[in-house]
Design a protein around this motif. Structure first.
Motif, PDB file in Angstrom:
ATOM      1  N   UNK A  45       0.878  -1.188   0.000  1.00  0.00           N
ATOM      2  CA  UNK A  45       0.000   0.000   0.000  1.00  0.00           C
ATOM      3  C   UNK A  45       0.898   1.215   0.000  1.00  0.00           C
ATOM      4  N   UNK A  46       0.813   2.031  -1.030  1.00  0.00           N
ATOM      5  CA  UNK A  46       1.663   3.240  -1.098  1.00  0.00           C
ATOM      6  C   UNK A  46       0.910   4.355  -1.808  1.00  0.00           C
ATOM      7  N   UNK A  47       0.978   5.530  -1.223  1.00  0.00           N
ATOM      8  CA  UNK A  47       0.450   6.756  -1.841  1.00  0.00           C
ATOM      9  C   UNK A  47      -0.968   6.594  -2.407  1.00  0.00           C
ATOM     10  N   UNK A  48      -1.797   5.889  -1.644  1.00  0.00           N
ATOM     11  CA  UNK A  48      -3.199   5.747  -2.043  1.00  0.00           C
ATOM     12  C   UNK A  48      -3.450   4.577  -2.982  1.00  0.00           C
ATOM     13  N   UNK A  49      -2.380   3.881  -3.415  1.00  0.00           N
ATOM     14  CA  UNK A  49      -2.534   2.736  -4.309  1.00  0.00           C
ATOM     15  C   UNK A  49      -2.371   1.439  -3.508  1.00  0.00           C
ATOM     16  N   UNK A  50      -3.082   0.391  -3.927  1.00  0.00           N
ATOM     17  CA  UNK A  50      -2.958  -0.911  -3.271  1.00  0.00           C
ATOM     18  C   UNK A  50      -2.631  -1.957  -4.332  1.00  0.00           C
ATOM     19  N   UNK A  51      -1.618  -2.773  -4.046  1.00  0.00           N
ATOM     20  CA  UNK A  51      -1.198  -3.803  -5.008  1.00  0.00           C
ATOM     21  C   UNK A  51      -1.128  -5.156  -4.303  1.00  0.00           C
ATOM     22  N   UNK A 308       5.177  -2.341  -9.593  1.00  0.00           N
ATOM     23  CA  UNK A 308       3.906  -1.867  -9.036  1.00  0.00           C
ATOM     24  C   UNK A 308       3.867  -0.381  -9.363  1.00  0.00           C
ATOM     25  N   UNK A 309       2.886   0.021 -10.163  1.00  0.00           N
ATOM     26  CA  UNK A 309       2.916   1.385 -10.703  1.00  0.00           C
ATOM     27  C   UNK A 309       1.591   2.114 -10.453  1.00  0.00           C
ATOM     28  N   UNK A 310       1.703   3.345  -9.973  1.00  0.00           N
ATOM     29  CA  UNK A 310       0.518   4.184  -9.800  1.00  0.00           C
ATOM     30  C   UNK A 310       0.472   5.225 -10.899  1.00  0.00           C
ATOM     31  N   UNK A 365      -7.648   7.551 -10.951  1.00  0.00           N
ATOM     32  CA  UNK A 365      -6.277   7.051 -11.183  1.00  0.00           C
ATOM     33  C   UNK A 365      -6.318   5.528 -11.395  1.00  0.00           C
ATOM     34  N   UNK A 366      -5.164   4.944 -11.721  1.00  0.00           N
ATOM     35  CA  UNK A 366      -5.104   3.510 -12.003  1.00  0.00           C
ATOM     36  C   UNK A 366      -3.883   2.891 -11.319  1.00  0.00           C
ATOM     37  N   UNK A 367      -4.081   1.678 -10.775  1.00  0.00           N
ATOM     38  CA  UNK A 367      -2.921   0.945 -10.251  1.00  0.00           C
ATOM     39  C   UNK A 367      -2.566  -0.152 -11.254  1.00  0.00           C
ATOM     40  N   UNK A 368      -1.308  -0.258 -11.588  1.00  0.00           N
ATOM     41  CA  UNK A 368      -0.875  -1.237 -12.590  1.00  0.00           C
ATOM     42  C   UNK A 368       0.220  -2.141 -12.045  1.00  0.00           C
ATOM     43  N   UNK A 369       0.140  -3.411 -12.405  1.00  0.00           N
ATOM     44  CA  UNK A 369       1.127  -4.414 -11.989  1.00  0.00           C
ATOM     45  C   UNK A 369       1.684  -5.002 -13.278  1.00  0.00           C
ATOM     46  N   UNK A 370       2.999  -5.033 -13.419  1.00  0.00           N
ATOM     47  CA  UNK A 370       3.628  -5.560 -14.643  1.00  0.00           C
ATOM     48  C   UNK A 370       4.575  -6.685 -14.253  1.00  0.00           C
ATOM     49  N   UNK A 371       4.584  -7.743 -15.039  1.00  0.00           N
ATOM     50  CA  UNK A 371       5.422  -8.917 -14.711  1.00  0.00           C
ATOM     51  C   UNK A 371       6.143  -9.423 -15.956  1.00  0.00           C
ATOM     52  N   UNK A 372       7.467  -9.582 -15.836  1.00  0.00           N
ATOM     53  CA  UNK A 372       8.247 -10.234 -16.895  1.00  0.00           C
ATOM     54  C   UNK A 372       8.828 -11.505 -16.285  1.00  0.00           C
ATOM     55  N   UNK A 406       4.486   9.713 -18.666  1.00  0.00           N
ATOM     56  CA  UNK A 406       4.490  10.945 -17.865  1.00  0.00           C
ATOM     57  C   UNK A 406       3.384  10.979 -16.819  1.00  0.00           C
ATOM     58  N   UNK A 407       2.598   9.910 -16.778  1.00  0.00           N
ATOM     59  CA  UNK A 407       1.506   9.865 -15.797  1.00  0.00           C
ATOM     60  C   UNK A 407       1.830   8.967 -14.609  1.00  0.00           C
ATOM     61  N   UNK A 408       3.102   8.512 -14.556  1.00  0.00           N
ATOM     62  CA  UNK A 408       3.490   7.634 -13.441  1.00  0.00           C
ATOM     63  C   UNK A 408       3.804   8.493 -12.219  1.00  0.00           C
ATOM     64  N   UNK A 409       3.053   8.239 -11.128  1.00  0.00           N
ATOM     65  CA  UNK A 409       3.343   9.026  -9.921  1.00  0.00           C
ATOM     66  C   UNK A 409       3.909   8.147  -8.810  1.00  0.00           C
ATOM     67  N   UNK A 410       3.882   6.828  -9.025  1.00  0.00           N
ATOM     68  CA  UNK A 410       4.494   5.928  -8.053  1.00  0.00           C
ATOM     69  C   UNK A 410       4.997   4.688  -8.784  1.00  0.00           C
ATOM     70  N   UNK A 411       6.177   4.223  -8.400  1.00  0.00           N
ATOM     71  CA  UNK A 411       6.687   2.984  -9.012  1.00  0.00           C
ATOM     72  C   UNK A 411       7.616   2.283  -8.025  1.00  0.00           C
ATOM     73  N   UNK A 412       7.409   0.990  -7.886  1.00  0.00           N
ATOM     74  CA  UNK A 412       8.296   0.172  -7.063  1.00  0.00           C
ATOM     75  C   UNK A 412       8.584  -1.095  -7.860  1.00  0.00           C
ATOM     76  N   UNK A 413       9.759  -1.678  -7.691  1.00  0.00           N
ATOM     77  CA  UNK A 413      10.043  -2.914  -8.425  1.00  0.00           C
ATOM     78  C   UNK A 413      10.402  -4.031  -7.458  1.00  0.00           C
ATOM     79  N   UNK A 414      10.348  -5.265  -7.951  1.00  0.00           N
ATOM     80  CA  UNK A 414      10.657  -6.446  -7.142  1.00  0.00           C
ATOM     81  C   UNK A 414      11.246  -7.460  -8.114  1.00  0.00           C
ATOM     82  N   UNK A 415      12.412  -7.996  -7.800  1.00  0.00           N
ATOM     83  CA  UNK A 415      13.013  -8.940  -8.752  1.00  0.00           C
ATOM     84  C   UNK A 415      13.771 -10.038  -8.002  1.00  0.00           C
ATOM     85  N   UNK A 416      14.619 -10.749  -8.728  1.00  0.00           N
ATOM     86  CA  UNK A 416      15.258 -11.942  -8.157  1.00  0.00           C
ATOM     87  C   UNK A 416      15.870 -11.694  -6.781  1.00  0.00           C
TER      88      UNK A 416
END
Ligand SMILES: Cc1cc2nc3c(=O)[nH]c(=O)nc-3n(C[C@H](O)[C@H](O)[C@H](O)COP(=O)(O)OP(=O)(O)OC[C@H]3O[C@@H](n4cnc5c(N)ncnc54)[C@H](O)[C@@H]3O)c2cc1C
Length: 486
Positions: A45-51, A308-310, A365-372, A406-416
């Motif tokens: 949970x960060x800056x109003x977004x939940x992932x 995890x992107x807001x 706003x939108x919360x987005x989760x991206x996975x590679x 340019x609309x990204x106001x929050x981003x966190x990453x998680x990897x190996x």
């Protein structure tokens, strides 16, 4: 007689086992190294977004119902389930996608519109997949993997051939269109191996997909964690967070205690839902069942690069779940399993929970989760993460025809490295050990240690395998085994 049962980890398998063992009257304590519960299904949970930090596809709702029914409860006693409609979308090019509906009839029509005659073939394929699902649920996945004889029933005997062919071969013999083939191969990716290494019996995952549908707990997968924690607490389970188990103390082939941040905690029975390989490193070498060579020779599920992107606006032209298969599927699989390296052109997956759940992002706003998906054990650095974020966001912009960078106001990453540091995951695997033919059922690491009499294991490296529904089943299986041995 009631026992002091100490459980390492608070993932779905541990939560499931904790509920069953507490129901038997044992004094159950769960020790979780992180500051919140749920394991790979933790919430951010960060800056109003939940992932949801890990799982996002709620498949096989019957398994969840069966779990709660064992406690005279229903999922709806704890959370609301929404059937996603459409289930998901698969992108192949700029504004070029296939949408998977929430019912088989429409999916059959979609197939037919893409490959003439494939609708009828799909109906037959799905009837077989349903039959496999019924057999898997009835005869296979609820078995503890103690002996090969568990797998031999009248029904499974008829299916032997399907254990020696692969999903890939089976699908390719029935369908010609490469896009349809990829859609039918996609569900077994959840089992952690390439479709060409996964037995065709696992087509039951296609039934889980097209036949049972994709669901979403109203405020995310974490609703299920919360539900299981509430159930466990009502049964008397105690939870300790920030409780890193550093060592298992063994005397006369029995674990007598675990060391939690330097403190000794006595136990009658120890059950670990932490990664199996890691748990064995908590033992002196002579008490371990599996060698480093053994683990190194296993096929592990991929690791992953997650974002995890807001966004400060609503995203257009997307569905709750979206797969981006606009690049070479086979090459990416090679880069994961055959010659591990960062893929030049990665496939990726995205979800936008705020489309379904307005609590997942602030209004408008939108919360987005991206996975590679990536090879386990791969090099991980901030620079690589950024390079790949840029790659997929540029592709996303082009494929869905909009500007979002340019609309990204929050981003966190998680990897190996995070999988290793935060979950003690072997080689940073994201979802355990793959279900290949030689890593299925009794061929998987055992639920019970052969060297330490009161030490048990559960979770995605043991039976039945990766995924949330299997984790619930794994917890039940190990609880039954413990009951049998007392
Ligand atoms: C990115 C991602 C996406 C996924 N997507 C899906 C999906 O859409 N649908 C689906 O069904 N499945 C999905 N999965 C798989 C699913 O989430 C897992 O299979 C399942 O949650 C694993 O549960 P578990 O109990 O085996 O282990 P975990 O959830 O890993 O729990 C193990 C716990 O043990 C703790 N631990 C480790 N070492 C110690 C120690 N020494 N002391 C104390 N605690 C310790 C860890 O911190 C962790 O909390 C996904 C997984 C990931 C990572």
């Amino acid at each position: 007689m009631n026992k002091y049962v100490k459980i390492i980890g608070s993932g779905f398998s541990s939560l499931s086992a904790a509920c069953y063992l507490a129901k038997e009257g044992h004094e159950v304590t769960v020790y979780e190294k992180n500051d919140s519960l749920g394991g790979r299904a933790r919430q951010l949970k960060k800056e109003g977004f939940t992932f949801d930090m890990g799982p996002s596809w709620y498949w096989m709702p019957d398994v969840f119902e069966r779990f709660f029914a064992d406690f005279d409860k229903k999922p709806s006693d704890y959370y609301e389930l929404i059937k996603l409609s459409p289930a998901y979308r698969v992108y192949y090019g700029i504004n070029d996608f296939i949408t998977i509906a929430d019912n088989l009839e429409e999916i059959v029509n979609t197939f037919e519109s893409i490959e003439k005659g494939s609708g009828k073939v799909l109906k037959k394929f799905m009837a077989d997949a349903k039959n496999n699902y019924d057999i898997a649920i009835k005869d296979l996945v609820y078995r503890p993997g103690v002996s090969p004889l568990e797998l031999i029933t009248l029904e499974t005997a008829k299916k032997v051939g399907q254990f020696f062919s692969t999903i890939s071969r089976d699908v390719r013999s029935k369908f010609k269109n490469e896009r349809l083939i990829q859609i039918l191969e996609f569900p077994v990716l959840f089992l952690g191996a390439k479709p060409s290494d996964t037995p065709s019996f696992y087509s039951f995952m296609n039934y889980a997909d097209f036949g049972m549908g994709t669901w979403h707990p109203k405020t995310g997968m974490y609703d299920v964690v919360q539900a299981m924690v509430d159930l466990a607490k009502s049964l008397g389970v105690r939870f300790k967070t920030n409780a890193n188990i550093e060592k298992l103390v063994v005397e006369n082939k029995k674990v007598v205690a675990l060391i939690n941040n330097g403190e000794i905690e006595y136990a009658d029975i120890v059950l670990s839902g932490a990664d199996y390989h890691h748990t064995e490193t908590l033992l002196d070498k002579k008490h371990r069942m599996y060698s480093e060579k053994y683990w190194n020779s296993r096929v592990f599920a991929p690791s992953s690069l997650l974002f995890y992107v807001g966004f400060n606006k609503k995203i257009e032209n997307i569905t709750h779940h979206a797969l981006f298969f606009d690049v070479d599927f086979k090459q990416h699989a090679k880069d994961i399993y055959d010659q591990p390296k960062w893929p030049e052109n990665p496939l990726f997956y995205a979800n936008f929970p705020s489309i379904t759940d307005n609590t997942a992002a602030p209004e408008g706003m939108e919360s987005g989760f991206f996975l590679i998906p990536l090879a386990p054990g791969i090099e991980d650095s901030e620079a690589l993460r950024e390079e790949y974020f840029d790659k997929i966001i540029s592709r996303f912009e082009s494929l869905t025809q909009q500007k979002i960078k340019n609309n990204i106001i929050f981003k966190d990453s998680f990897c190996k490295n995070d999988f290793v540091n935060e979950y003690n995951s072997y080689k940073g695997n994201a979802y355990g050990m793959a279900n290949t033919l030689l890593q299925t059922a009794f061929l998987r690491p055992k639920l019970k240690s052969k060297k330490v009499t009161n030490l048990y294991f559960t979770g995605q490296l043991t039976v039945p395998g990766p995924g949330v529904p299997p984790a619930l089943i794994s917890g039940k299986l190990v609880a039954e085994l413990i009951k049998k041995h007392l």
